[in-house]
Design an enzyme around this catalytic site. Sequence first.
Site, PDB file in Angstrom:
ATOM      1  N   TYR A 124      53.315  24.256  14.809  1.00 35.98           N
ATOM      2  CA  TYR A 124      53.918  25.445  14.198  1.00 35.98           C
ATOM      3  C   TYR A 124      55.113  25.978  14.984  1.00 35.98           C
ATOM      4  O   TYR A 124      55.647  27.022  14.656  1.00 35.98           O
ATOM      5  CB  TYR A 124      52.872  26.565  14.063  1.00 35.98           C
ATOM      6  CG  TYR A 124      51.845  26.327  12.981  1.00 35.98           C
ATOM      7  CD1 TYR A 124      51.639  25.064  12.434  1.00 35.98           C
ATOM      8  CD2 TYR A 124      51.073  27.380  12.505  1.00 35.98           C
ATOM      9  CE1 TYR A 124      50.684  24.860  11.452  1.00 35.98           C
ATOM     10  CE2 TYR A 124      50.116  27.183  11.522  1.00 35.98           C
ATOM     11  CZ  TYR A 124      49.923  25.924  11.002  1.00 35.98           C
ATOM     12  OH  TYR A 124      48.970  25.732  10.031  1.00 35.98           O
ATOM     13  N   LYS A 191      41.548  17.436  19.866  1.00 34.73           N
ATOM     14  CA  LYS A 191      41.419  16.073  19.340  1.00 34.73           C
ATOM     15  C   LYS A 191      42.055  15.148  20.372  1.00 34.73           C
ATOM     16  O   LYS A 191      42.953  14.345  20.076  1.00 34.73           O
ATOM     17  CB  LYS A 191      42.130  16.002  17.967  1.00 34.73           C
ATOM     18  CG  LYS A 191      41.864  14.735  17.188  1.00 34.73           C
ATOM     19  CD  LYS A 191      40.434  14.641  16.678  1.00 34.73           C
ATOM     20  CE  LYS A 191      40.109  13.202  16.308  1.00 34.73           C
ATOM     21  NZ  LYS A 191      38.691  13.024  15.945  1.00 34.73           N
ATOM     22  N   ASP A 224      37.183  17.924  14.426  1.00 37.67           N
ATOM     23  CA  ASP A 224      36.539  17.435  13.193  1.00 37.67           C
ATOM     24  C   ASP A 224      35.023  17.609  13.288  1.00 37.67           C
ATOM     25  O   ASP A 224      34.374  18.070  12.354  1.00 37.67           O
ATOM     26  CB  ASP A 224      36.931  15.982  12.897  1.00 37.67           C
ATOM     27  CG  ASP A 224      36.935  15.087  14.127  1.00 37.67           C
ATOM     28  OD1 ASP A 224      36.711  15.589  15.249  1.00 37.67           O
ATOM     29  OD2 ASP A 224      37.152  13.871  13.968  1.00 37.67           O
ATOM     30  N   ASP A 248      44.518  27.968  12.888  1.00 33.74           N
ATOM     31  CA  ASP A 248      44.834  28.455  11.551  1.00 33.74           C
ATOM     32  C   ASP A 248      43.768  27.997  10.556  1.00 33.74           C
ATOM     33  O   ASP A 248      43.205  28.789   9.803  1.00 33.74           O
ATOM     34  CB  ASP A 248      46.219  27.918  11.141  1.00 33.74           C
ATOM     35  CG  ASP A 248      46.714  28.540   9.849  1.00 33.74           C
ATOM     36  OD1 ASP A 248      46.138  29.549   9.396  1.00 33.74           O
ATOM     37  OD2 ASP A 248      47.695  28.019   9.284  1.00 33.74           O
TER      38      ASP A 248
END
Length: 355
Positions: A124, A191, A224, A248
């Site tokens: 972002y 991740k 995840d 987000d």
Amino acid sequence: MAHRITLIAGDGIGPEVAQAARLVLEATGVPIEWEERLAGVRALEAEGELLPRATLAAIRASRVALKGPITTPVGGGFRSVNVALRQELDLFAAVRPARALPGVPIRHPAVDLVIVRENTEDLYQGIEYEAGAPATRTLAEELRALGGYELRPDAGVTIKPISVSGTRRIVRFAFEYARANRRRRVTVVHKAPILRTSDGLFLATAREQAAEYPDVDWDEIQVDHLSSRLVRDPSGFDVLVLPNLYGDILSDLAAGLVGGLGLIPGANIGWEYAVFEPVHGSAPDIAGRGLANPIAMILSGAMLLAHVGELEAAARVRAGVDAVLADGSVRTPDLGGTATTDELARAIEARVRGT
Ligand code: NAI
Ligand code: MG
């Protein structure tokens, strides 16, 4: 002395929920000097800019703002006002508490999460290369020369920068928050096995910082895996600290766990300034019809009160919301009722005045 608060009503349902929050905050009796300023589509129409200088100057002067959602016009090369605001004022931490509220039917009754989202970097940050643009071709050549990477000629690119300094301050913020608010645990979300240079750095930096808080329990999990765990049983989680994009997405997931976007408040906090706003957007599909749930905006106002030291007033606002929800007779359509935004706000106002 009165607290000076910049009020940005925003677009869509923004003015309706801003009016509601103003009503409830004033009912606490805390002296407030509101300074209304524009941002978003209303600012573009009135002043030719999405984020007018005068609005930024007002927030810098008052140091705190209560803000409704803002519509980011699609196309036309507009940058998100929210992203710009967070970067201009260096509001590096987004704090979003998602707790089960009385009387709101949900699948898992024991949800009490706090999302701490990094707000200034990651995907972002706004470093974008459009497919086919000359700069993107130059980037493709650089990538080939530097790393032997082959970018497809029709690919658009968004860059994901994550820095040691940016990670350090958000992780420290999360641990300090946990300590100050007596939370049980901090979970670091990443991740790292796939995104080694960005999330890998986030995780390594987080581990280093965590070592400096021996009194705060912590663990780590891949984003995840966390998503699946949260949907099945969120009760084991407490404070989550995440890079921008995951923060987000999981903020909305957390909102879903506790009954919807209309209930989740938020704070964007930096060393100098703080902007309080609901997690939801401008909801153009229901705007102007009195259908919006004002609770997220009202609870954002409660977070603001606590931030400026009005802890008792903040607690009364939260108790007012809880009491009206527990009673159940005044509810907006998103909670299965038929009350308007204003009716719900007035019911909460009455509770706050009555205590
Ligand atoms: P949204 O949050 O505005 O709406 C998603 C769904 O939730 C809609 O069905 C809406 O009616 C419902 N909803 C949202 N808030 C509600 C409330 N208080 N009460 C009852 N129902 C509510 O997200 P969407 O549609 O993706 O975005 C609309 C606009 O808002 C876009 O222009 C987007 O850029 C902007 N946006 C602004 C944000 C901000 O200013 N902080 C945050 C998120 C989106
Ligand atoms: Mg969002």
